[in-house]
Write a protein that holds these residues in place. Sequence first.
Motif, short mmCIF file in Angstrom:
data_model
loop_
_atom_site.label_atom_id
_atom_site.label_comp_id
_atom_site.label_asym_id
_atom_site.label_seq_id
_atom_site.Cartn_x
_atom_site.Cartn_y
_atom_site.Cartn_z
N ARG A 278 0.83 -1.20 0.00
CA ARG A 278 0.00 0.00 0.00
C ARG A 278 0.87 1.26 0.00
N TRP A 279 0.49 2.21 -0.82
CA TRP A 279 1.19 3.49 -0.89
C TRP A 279 0.27 4.63 -0.45
N ASP A 280 -0.95 4.28 -0.05
CA ASP A 280 -1.97 5.28 0.26
C ASP A 280 -2.37 5.27 1.73
N GLY A 281 -1.46 4.80 2.60
CA GLY A 281 -1.73 4.79 4.03
C GLY A 281 -0.46 4.51 4.80
N THR A 282 -0.58 4.38 6.10
CA THR A 282 0.60 4.16 6.93
C THR A 282 0.47 2.92 7.81
N ASP A 283 -0.53 2.09 7.55
CA ASP A 283 -0.68 0.85 8.31
C ASP A 283 0.30 -0.20 7.79
N GLY A 284 0.70 -1.09 8.71
CA GLY A 284 1.55 -2.19 8.30
C GLY A 284 3.03 -1.95 8.53
N ASP A 285 3.85 -2.67 7.79
CA ASP A 285 5.30 -2.67 7.92
C ASP A 285 5.91 -1.84 6.79
N LEU A 286 6.65 -0.79 7.14
CA LEU A 286 7.25 0.07 6.12
C LEU A 286 8.20 -0.75 5.26
N ALA A 287 7.93 -0.79 3.97
CA ALA A 287 8.76 -1.57 3.04
C ALA A 287 9.87 -0.73 2.44
N MET A 288 9.53 0.50 2.03
CA MET A 288 10.54 1.34 1.39
C MET A 288 10.04 2.76 1.22
N HIS A 289 10.99 3.67 1.07
CA HIS A 289 10.71 5.02 0.60
C HIS A 289 10.93 5.01 -0.91
N SER A 290 10.04 5.62 -1.65
CA SER A 290 10.17 5.59 -3.10
C SER A 290 9.60 6.86 -3.70
N LYS A 291 9.48 6.87 -4.99
CA LYS A 291 8.85 7.97 -5.71
C LYS A 291 7.85 7.39 -6.70
N ASP A 292 6.75 8.09 -6.91
CA ASP A 292 5.80 7.62 -7.91
C ASP A 292 6.28 8.06 -9.29
#
Length: 337
Positions: free
Chosen positions: A93-107
């Motif tokens: 998911r890229w549209d929320g903050t729930d869960g485990d942060l996978a990565m910082h990225s750019k669209d």
Amino acid sequence: MIYRKVANSEDAEHKDLELSVITFGAWATGGWMWGGTERNESVKAIQASYDAGVTSIDTAPIYGMGLSEEIVGEAIKDIPRDKIQILTKFGMRWDGTDGDLAMHSKDNDGNDIDIYKFASKESIIKECEDSLRRLGTDYIDLYQIHWPDITTPVEETMEAVSQLIKQGKVRFAGVCNYDADLMREASKHINLVSDQVPYSMVRRDIETELVPYCLEHEKAILAYSPLQRGLLTGKMNPGHQFGKDDNRSSLHYFSDENLNRVNAFLSKIKLLADEKNASISQLVLRWTVEQPGITIALVGARDAKQALQNAAAMDFDLKPDEINFINGHLNELELVK
């Protein structure tokens, strides 16, 4: 084209899941991490693949933040639905903050985004509805968790997929990037038919535990990045310049030293490719799907020409002695990390 049935995949209508051994991988179609995409060319690539017998397409919401699924939906809108197999994913998911942060990225527009691994029941139900809408279909043939989510019990995740199967929105359940232990755990709660994992001539770690598990328990292995994102095409040389949004530039596989070593190996097996009237890429793909436990290979294409070349990898056979010839040279290849 060659087609393989996925074991233990009979659905409520007593139909098996049968996939084209070359499956269209639509990661690059979304542009994300690949330096952008050209929509019209991507549509033509998918349609050309289908015309060449590639009936299976693998995509995911995270590929371009929905763009890949939209392009796939556009490409298949005039194809009878029962003639294709749509494989997509959930849990990134890229549209929320729930869960485990996978990565910082750019669209694809260059905006900063944070991507989370999240596979709660509520989230999965929403993701499925969004995917169905983007794809323009009312069911998904194979629905796969994209990455393990350590914040959600496996039982809850699989319960959500089971519900979607009962509702007819999903035919079969799969996973991606799961090891053998996680597959054992998930299989307690649902009939898992497949695991999609990275596998290539230069990335064979799954052969130790995962392949034996899948062979014993009749689970399909869907190999992604079989050409190691272009490394095994023979078309990259030291000094290759990647686009600014292409993350391959930071991977050890693409260092100048490794490009030299891989190309030296590829030059040794080119003789066999020439005998088959095939390209190095086609030979590599044919070798991949002949390895124990490997059911299909996912291969991307930027345009129709590439798509047709990928499909043609199934137009010739490899005999055991020819596979041994390749393996002999491959066993001498070592990459620098």
